[in-house]
Motif scaffolding. Structure first.
Motif, PDB file in Angstrom:
ATOM      1  N   GLU A  84       5.340   5.691  -1.965  1.00  0.00           N
ATOM      2  CA  GLU A  84       6.606   5.132  -1.481  1.00  0.00           C
ATOM      3  C   GLU A  84       7.317   4.351  -2.574  1.00  0.00           C
ATOM      4  O   GLU A  84       8.554   4.368  -2.673  1.00  0.00           O
ATOM      5  CB  GLU A  84       6.350   4.226  -0.277  1.00  0.00           C
ATOM      6  CG  GLU A  84       5.884   4.947   0.973  1.00  0.00           C
ATOM      7  CD  GLU A  84       4.378   5.125   1.022  1.00  0.00           C
ATOM      8  OE1 GLU A  84       3.886   5.616   2.044  1.00  0.00           O
ATOM      9  OE2 GLU A  84       3.683   4.769   0.036  1.00  0.00           O
ATOM     10  N   GLN A  85       6.559   3.672  -3.423  1.00  0.00           N
ATOM     11  CA  GLN A  85       7.173   2.924  -4.523  1.00  0.00           C
ATOM     12  C   GLN A  85       7.874   3.865  -5.495  1.00  0.00           C
ATOM     13  O   GLN A  85       9.014   3.619  -5.912  1.00  0.00           O
ATOM     14  CB  GLN A  85       6.118   2.097  -5.259  1.00  0.00           C
ATOM     15  CG  GLN A  85       6.688   1.218  -6.368  1.00  0.00           C
ATOM     16  CD  GLN A  85       5.630   0.361  -7.038  1.00  0.00           C
ATOM     17  OE1 GLN A  85       4.442   0.485  -6.751  1.00  0.00           O
ATOM     18  NE2 GLN A  85       6.046  -0.514  -7.932  1.00  0.00           N
ATOM     19  N   VAL A  86       7.211   4.950  -5.858  1.00  0.00           N
ATOM     20  CA  VAL A  86       7.817   5.922  -6.769  1.00  0.00           C
ATOM     21  C   VAL A  86       9.031   6.586  -6.121  1.00  0.00           C
ATOM     22  O   VAL A  86      10.079   6.767  -6.758  1.00  0.00           O
ATOM     23  CB  VAL A  86       6.775   6.968  -7.209  1.00  0.00           C
ATOM     24  CG1 VAL A  86       7.440   8.081  -8.020  1.00  0.00           C
ATOM     25  CG2 VAL A  86       5.665   6.313  -8.030  1.00  0.00           C
ATOM     26  N   ALA A  87       8.913   6.941  -4.854  1.00  0.00           N
ATOM     27  CA  ALA A  87      10.031   7.594  -4.162  1.00  0.00           C
ATOM     28  C   ALA A  87      11.244   6.681  -4.090  1.00  0.00           C
ATOM     29  O   ALA A  87      12.388   7.125  -4.291  1.00  0.00           O
ATOM     30  CB  ALA A  87       9.595   8.016  -2.759  1.00  0.00           C
ATOM     31  N   PHE A  88      11.015   5.399  -3.809  1.00  0.00           N
ATOM     32  CA  PHE A  88      12.116   4.437  -3.772  1.00  0.00           C
ATOM     33  C   PHE A  88      12.763   4.327  -5.146  1.00  0.00           C
ATOM     34  O   PHE A  88      14.002   4.349  -5.277  1.00  0.00           O
ATOM     35  CB  PHE A  88      11.588   3.076  -3.316  1.00  0.00           C
ATOM     36  CG  PHE A  88      12.602   1.973  -3.350  1.00  0.00           C
ATOM     37  CD1 PHE A  88      13.706   1.991  -2.508  1.00  0.00           C
ATOM     38  CD2 PHE A  88      12.454   0.898  -4.222  1.00  0.00           C
ATOM     39  CE1 PHE A  88      14.647   0.963  -2.534  1.00  0.00           C
ATOM     40  CE2 PHE A  88      13.386  -0.129  -4.256  1.00  0.00           C
ATOM     41  CZ  PHE A  88      14.487  -0.090  -3.415  1.00  0.00           C
ATOM     42  N   ALA A  89      11.952   4.238  -6.190  1.00  0.00           N
ATOM     43  CA  ALA A  89      12.495   4.117  -7.545  1.00  0.00           C
ATOM     44  C   ALA A  89      13.358   5.313  -7.911  1.00  0.00           C
ATOM     45  O   ALA A  89      14.411   5.167  -8.560  1.00  0.00           O
ATOM     46  CB  ALA A  89      11.353   3.950  -8.552  1.00  0.00           C
ATOM     47  N   ARG A  90      12.951   6.507  -7.498  1.00  0.00           N
ATOM     48  CA  ARG A  90      13.699   7.714  -7.866  1.00  0.00           C
ATOM     49  C   ARG A  90      15.107   7.729  -7.279  1.00  0.00           C
ATOM     50  O   ARG A  90      15.980   8.445  -7.793  1.00  0.00           O
ATOM     51  CB  ARG A  90      12.941   8.962  -7.402  1.00  0.00           C
ATOM     52  CG  ARG A  90      11.686   9.232  -8.196  1.00  0.00           C
ATOM     53  CD  ARG A  90      11.193  10.661  -8.009  1.00  0.00           C
ATOM     54  NE  ARG A  90       9.883  10.856  -8.621  1.00  0.00           N
ATOM     55  CZ  ARG A  90       9.670  10.988  -9.923  1.00  0.00           C
ATOM     56  NH1 ARG A  90      10.705  10.958 -10.761  1.00  0.00           N
ATOM     57  NH2 ARG A  90       8.456  11.154 -10.393  1.00  0.00           N
ATOM     58  N   ARG A  91      15.370   6.944  -6.274  1.00  0.00           N
ATOM     59  CA  ARG A  91      16.719   6.874  -5.715  1.00  0.00           C
ATOM     60  C   ARG A  91      17.696   6.195  -6.673  1.00  0.00           C
ATOM     61  O   ARG A  91      18.918   6.274  -6.498  1.00  0.00           O
ATOM     62  CB  ARG A  91      16.712   6.133  -4.376  1.00  0.00           C
ATOM     63  CG  ARG A  91      15.827   6.756  -3.309  1.00  0.00           C
ATOM     64  CD  ARG A  91      16.284   8.149  -2.905  1.00  0.00           C
ATOM     65  NE  ARG A  91      17.653   8.177  -2.425  1.00  0.00           N
ATOM     66  CZ  ARG A  91      18.024   7.862  -1.184  1.00  0.00           C
ATOM     67  NH1 ARG A  91      17.095   7.507  -0.289  1.00  0.00           N
ATOM     68  NH2 ARG A  91      19.280   7.927  -0.820  1.00  0.00           N
ATOM     69  N   PHE A  92      17.165   5.543  -7.706  1.00  0.00           N
ATOM     70  CA  PHE A  92      18.015   4.770  -8.623  1.00  0.00           C
ATOM     71  C   PHE A  92      18.053   5.343 -10.034  1.00  0.00           C
ATOM     72  O   PHE A  92      18.755   4.809 -10.891  1.00  0.00           O
ATOM     73  CB  PHE A  92      17.537   3.313  -8.667  1.00  0.00           C
ATOM     74  CG  PHE A  92      17.641   2.621  -7.337  1.00  0.00           C
ATOM     75  CD1 PHE A  92      18.817   1.997  -6.953  1.00  0.00           C
ATOM     76  CD2 PHE A  92      16.579   2.641  -6.458  1.00  0.00           C
ATOM     77  CE1 PHE A  92      18.931   1.384  -5.721  1.00  0.00           C
ATOM     78  CE2 PHE A  92      16.673   2.026  -5.216  1.00  0.00           C
ATOM     79  CZ  PHE A  92      17.853   1.400  -4.848  1.00  0.00           C
ATOM     80  N   GLY A  93      17.321   6.409 -10.282  1.00  0.00           N
ATOM     81  CA  GLY A  93      17.329   7.002 -11.607  1.00  0.00           C
ATOM     82  C   GLY A  93      16.042   7.739 -11.906  1.00  0.00           C
ATOM     83  O   GLY A  93      15.161   7.895 -11.046  1.00  0.00           O
ATOM     84  N   LYS A  94      15.912   8.196 -13.138  1.00  0.00           N
ATOM     85  CA  LYS A  94      14.698   8.890 -13.564  1.00  0.00           C
ATOM     86  C   LYS A  94      13.566   7.873 -13.756  1.00  0.00           C
ATOM     87  O   LYS A  94      13.770   6.827 -14.378  1.00  0.00           O
ATOM     88  CB  LYS A  94      14.952   9.644 -14.870  1.00  0.00           C
ATOM     89  CG  LYS A  94      15.947  10.787 -14.734  1.00  0.00           C
ATOM     90  CD  LYS A  94      16.122  11.514 -16.059  1.00  0.00           C
ATOM     91  CE  LYS A  94      17.089  12.691 -15.909  1.00  0.00           C
ATOM     92  NZ  LYS A  94      17.274  13.411 -17.207  1.00  0.00           N
ATOM     93  N   VAL A  95      12.402   8.206 -13.249  1.00  0.00           N
ATOM     94  CA  VAL A  95      11.244   7.318 -13.357  1.00  0.00           C
ATOM     95  C   VAL A  95      10.432   7.724 -14.580  1.00  0.00           C
ATOM     96  O   VAL A  95      10.098   8.901 -14.765  1.00  0.00           O
ATOM     97  CB  VAL A  95      10.377   7.389 -12.088  1.00  0.00           C
ATOM     98  CG1 VAL A  95       9.148   6.500 -12.216  1.00  0.00           C
ATOM     99  CG2 VAL A  95      11.207   6.981 -10.871  1.00  0.00           C
ATOM    100  N   THR A  96      10.111   6.762 -15.422  1.00  0.00           N
ATOM    101  CA  THR A  96       9.366   7.042 -16.644  1.00  0.00           C
ATOM    102  C   THR A  96       7.874   7.145 -16.352  1.00  0.00           C
ATOM    103  O   THR A  96       7.398   6.716 -15.299  1.00  0.00           O
ATOM    104  CB  THR A  96       9.566   5.931 -17.688  1.00  0.00           C
ATOM    105  OG1 THR A  96       8.899   4.743 -17.242  1.00  0.00           O
ATOM    106  CG2 THR A  96      11.037   5.650 -17.914  1.00  0.00           C
ATOM    107  N   PRO A  97       7.100   7.682 -17.293  1.00  0.00           N
ATOM    108  CA  PRO A  97       5.651   7.475 -17.219  1.00  0.00           C
ATOM    109  C   PRO A  97       5.344   5.982 -17.201  1.00  0.00           C
ATOM    110  O   PRO A  97       6.194   5.144 -17.522  1.00  0.00           O
ATOM    111  CB  PRO A  97       5.133   8.147 -18.494  1.00  0.00           C
ATOM    112  CG  PRO A  97       6.198   9.144 -18.858  1.00  0.00           C
ATOM    113  CD  PRO A  97       7.494   8.506 -18.450  1.00  0.00           C
TER     114      PRO A  97
END
Length: 309
Positions: A62-75
């Motif tokens: 859920e944390q990663v999914a939420f972050a993806r709503r705001f941009g590209k998620v890095t390693p």
């Protein structure tokens, strides 16, 4: 409680300090939030620089999914080799790992003021951190508003800072021969950044200094190490004045979301010596290459840019 300006849904934000920080309520980060809510959260982030959510029941996915709503998620991190299985985007901020890698008890890897990973030529645009294991007391985090710090400088000092370029790089702080030391040496990250960067969304100017990434010989282009040390000390003192800061007490279910282009933060080192464990999980969003007030870009010295997906 206040409403975020321009909010269509009346997103509730409770400001926590005069210059920075607000708690957002009425949002469940487990849900697939609609675009309007995401836009309002983004607006609150730009306004308050760091926003907090309480009582959130989320995990890695859920944390990663939420972050993806705001941009590209890095390693997870340029130096991270052991993220949680199945979640390469997650960086554990884990006191147990620091004791193993650094040879001493502490609750955060970097207990100095810093903006995340500014040794990169494109530091993360934002970071999202959630709590997991917490000490019974202590282990707070403090953020400072680098836009306010810049805007409140005397004009002559602002004009001077506008011209400066500062070298940012990693200092290992790791045990000799450790995995951490090896990874830092392999990545060899270093970049020159303007001391004042223009925010790519808001157009605000922020004092872009990060003591945690300028250890060792201080280097401002055109100045000696001694001169650089004294100039940076002055800028750091201004950037971390108490009135520009907010201190956050972690609780179960807490999530912090900060604009890495307009803030620095400090993990308060008051829990490790008591033997308490502290575990939080961070994700970061891909950042742009900073630009100074005259349009000049940050310069890569060594290493590679850090991209997300």
């Amino acid at each position: 409680m206040t409403t975020v300006p321009g909010s269509a849904l009346g997103l509730d934000a409770e400001p926590l300090a005069g210059y920075i920080g607000a708690t957002i309520t009425g949002v469940d980060l487990r849900e697939n939030l609609d675009d309007v809510v995401i836009a309002e959260i983004r607006q609150a982030l730009h306004q308050y620089k760091v926003i907090f959510f309480r009582d959130q029941q989320i995990g890695h996915a859920e944390q990663v999914a939420f972050a993806r709503r705001f941009g590209k998620v890095t390693p997870a991190h340029p130096h991270e080799e052991n993220p949680p299985e199945g979640f390469p985007e997650i960086l554990p901020i884990d006191s147990r790992r620091y004791e193993q890698n650094l040879g001493r008890k502490r609750t955060s890897y970097d207990n100095s003021w810093h903006t995340d990973v500014t040794a990169l030529v494109n530091p993360p645009a934002a970071s999202i951190l959630r709590s997991d294991i917490l000490p019974p007391y202590g282990g707070d985090t403090t953020w400072t508003n680098l836009v306010a710090a810049y805007e409140n400088l005397p004009k002559e000092l602002r004009d001077f800072a506008d011209t400066l370029d500062i070298k940012h790089q990693f200092n290992t702080q790791a045990t000799a021969g450790s995995q951490r030391e090896r990874k830092v040496a392999e990545a060899n990250l270093a970049a020159y950044h303007p001391a004042v960067r223009v925010h790519p969304v808001t157009g605000e100017r922020a004092l872009f200094v990060s003591p945690g990434f300028t250890r060792g010989p201080r280097e401002i282009r055109g100045f000696s190490p001694t001169q650089s040390e004294r100039i940076l000390a002055l800028l750091w003192e201004e950037a971390t004045r108490t009135e520009y800061t907010v201190r956050f007490r972690w609780q179960p279910g807490s999530v912090a979301f900060w604009d890495n282009r307009a803030t620095s933060h400090l993990a308060v080192s008051d829990a490790g010596h008591l033997g308490h464990e502290r575990v939080l999980y961070r994700v970061t969003l891909e950042g742009d290459i900073p630009r100074g007030v005259d349009g000049r870009e940050s310069e890569l010295v060594s290493g590679q840019p850090f991209y997300g997906s």
